[in-house]
Design an enzyme around this catalytic site. Structure first.
Site, PDB file in Angstrom:
ATOM      1  CE  LYS A   1      -9.307 -10.631  -2.313  1.00 11.69           C
ATOM      2  NZ  LYS A   1      -8.602 -10.515  -1.017  1.00 11.69           N
TER       3      LYS A   1
ATOM      4  CE  LYS B   1      -4.211  -1.961   2.008  1.00  8.86           C
ATOM      5  NZ  LYS B   1      -5.206  -1.886   3.088  1.00  8.86           N
TER       6      LYS B   1
ATOM      7  CE  LYS C   1     -14.709  -3.285   0.181  1.00  6.39           C
ATOM      8  NZ  LYS C   1     -14.481  -2.740   1.521  1.00  6.39           N
TER       9      LYS C   1
END
Length: 355
Positions: free
Chosen positions: A217, A115, A220
């Site tokens: 994957k 991240k 969202k």
């Protein structure tokens, strides 16, 4: 009581719309676990600040996750459903765990590396300390079990490391105060206050991939809404997305080995298996040798049957924010009592005066 009482804890971040992957990988498991366990399910709104401090509608996202819990079948009366920020003891214990955990442990967290990317110096301190807060979420209730996916296994290992170090460092004090239990840490017997939490690993459909790219994957944050099935999608939208899902020109194989190097085919078979609660081989026993022109309509019908009622109930609940807030308020009150019981003992063990 001479051992830790079984308790399941898990949380979901209020960021973006929940989708099919979240449902099959987590929420449906939460529903099943409540049949045989005492459970605490949390919307972890404090965690959502680690990646993005300013949100357009954090309150609405928190209510949406709560609606998904309730619409899927989680019972907020028998179990506890609340949002993390209502229980300040999460943050209090997280600070103590920041002092237990070692910087080297945090630097090894692969999710932080992913991240933060190349600009690690510009990442927030909260993102680095995220696993300490996750450990506090779990251990402030002395939870014994946590359902986890692949991306959280390392964080649960760190939770176990933090619990073990706390128990080792304060073993004598815990025994003196009579606040824990004798437990084995490797070959050494210590007096432990926190359990060494065990993971509950997901089933065969725990990892759902994008409908547009079987190597990624389901997310969202994907810019294409066609890449995912949102839990708020209506029946027509669910059906359309599955029929537009990327595939290859070959027929479905008769054996699971035939799905190798066919990521889109494997993903759709996995989605069917997850929704039907059967194995991938069972799916291929029924559809092996058939084209996607046959399989996709069957998958669409199954997805609509399983998901459309949840979507309808979610929309009904989201339209009644006062009810959702009452569930979170009640759950927060009950969670706070449990968490404060833990923190009173932790303050005693450490030597913090609080009276």
């Amino acid at each position: 009581m001479n051992e830790f009482q079984p308790l399941v804890f898990s949380g979901v971040q209020p960021t973006g719309n929940l989708h099919l992957g979240n449902y099959l990988g987590a929420i449906r498991k939460f529903v099943a676990l409540q049949e045989t366990n005492n459970c605490i399910y949390c919307v972890v709104d404090l965690h959502s600040l680690t990646a993005q401090l300013v949100h357009d509608d954090l309150e609405g996202q928190t209510r949406s996750i709560t609606a998904a819990f309730l619409a899927s079948g989680i019972d907020p009366k028998k179990h506890i459903v609340f949002n993390q920020a209502r229980v300040l003891q999460h943050a209090e214990l997280a600070w103590i765990f920041n002092c237990v955990a070692r910087i080297g442990w945090m630097n090894r967290m692969t999710q932080f590396k992913d991240k933060a990317g190349k600009d690690r110096e510009n990442a927030s301190l909260g993102l680095l300390a995220y696993p300490s807060l996750m450990a506090a979420d779990i251990l402030v209730y002395r939870a014994t079990h946590v359902p986890v996916g692949d991306d959280q296994k390392q964080h649960l290992e760190l939770t176990r490391d933090i619990a073990q170090k706390f128990n080792n460092d304060f073993s004598g004090r815990i025994a003196e105060l009579g606040l824990g239990f004798e437990m084995m840490m490797g070959e050494e017997k210590v007096n432990g206050f926190f359990p060494i939490t065990e993971p509950i690993i997901g089933g065969p459909a725990a990892r759902i991939m994008s409908l547009r790219d079987g190597s990624k994957k389901m997310s969202k944050s994907d810019p294409s809404d066609l890449s995912r099935i949102n839990l708020t999608d209506d029946a027509d939208t669910i059906s359309k997305k599955i029929k537009k899902a990327k595939t290859d020109p070959q027929a479905l194989p008769s054996e699971t080995d035939g799905l190798a190097s066919r990521p889109e085919a494997e993903n759709l078979v996995g989605i069917y298996a997850g929704l039907a609660e059967i194995s991938k081989q069972d799916v291929l026993n029924e559809f092996g040798g058939q084209q996607f022109s046959v399989f996709k309509p069957a998958l669409a019908d199954l997805a609509v049957e399983k998901l459309a009622p949840i979507a309808g109930e979610m929309r009904r609940l989201i339209a009644d924010p006062a009810y959702i807030d009452s569930v979170l308020r009640d759950g927060g009150d009950r969670a706070r009592m449990l968490a404060e019981g833990t923190m009173k003992s932790v303050r005693q063990i450490i030597g913090l005066l609080d009276n």
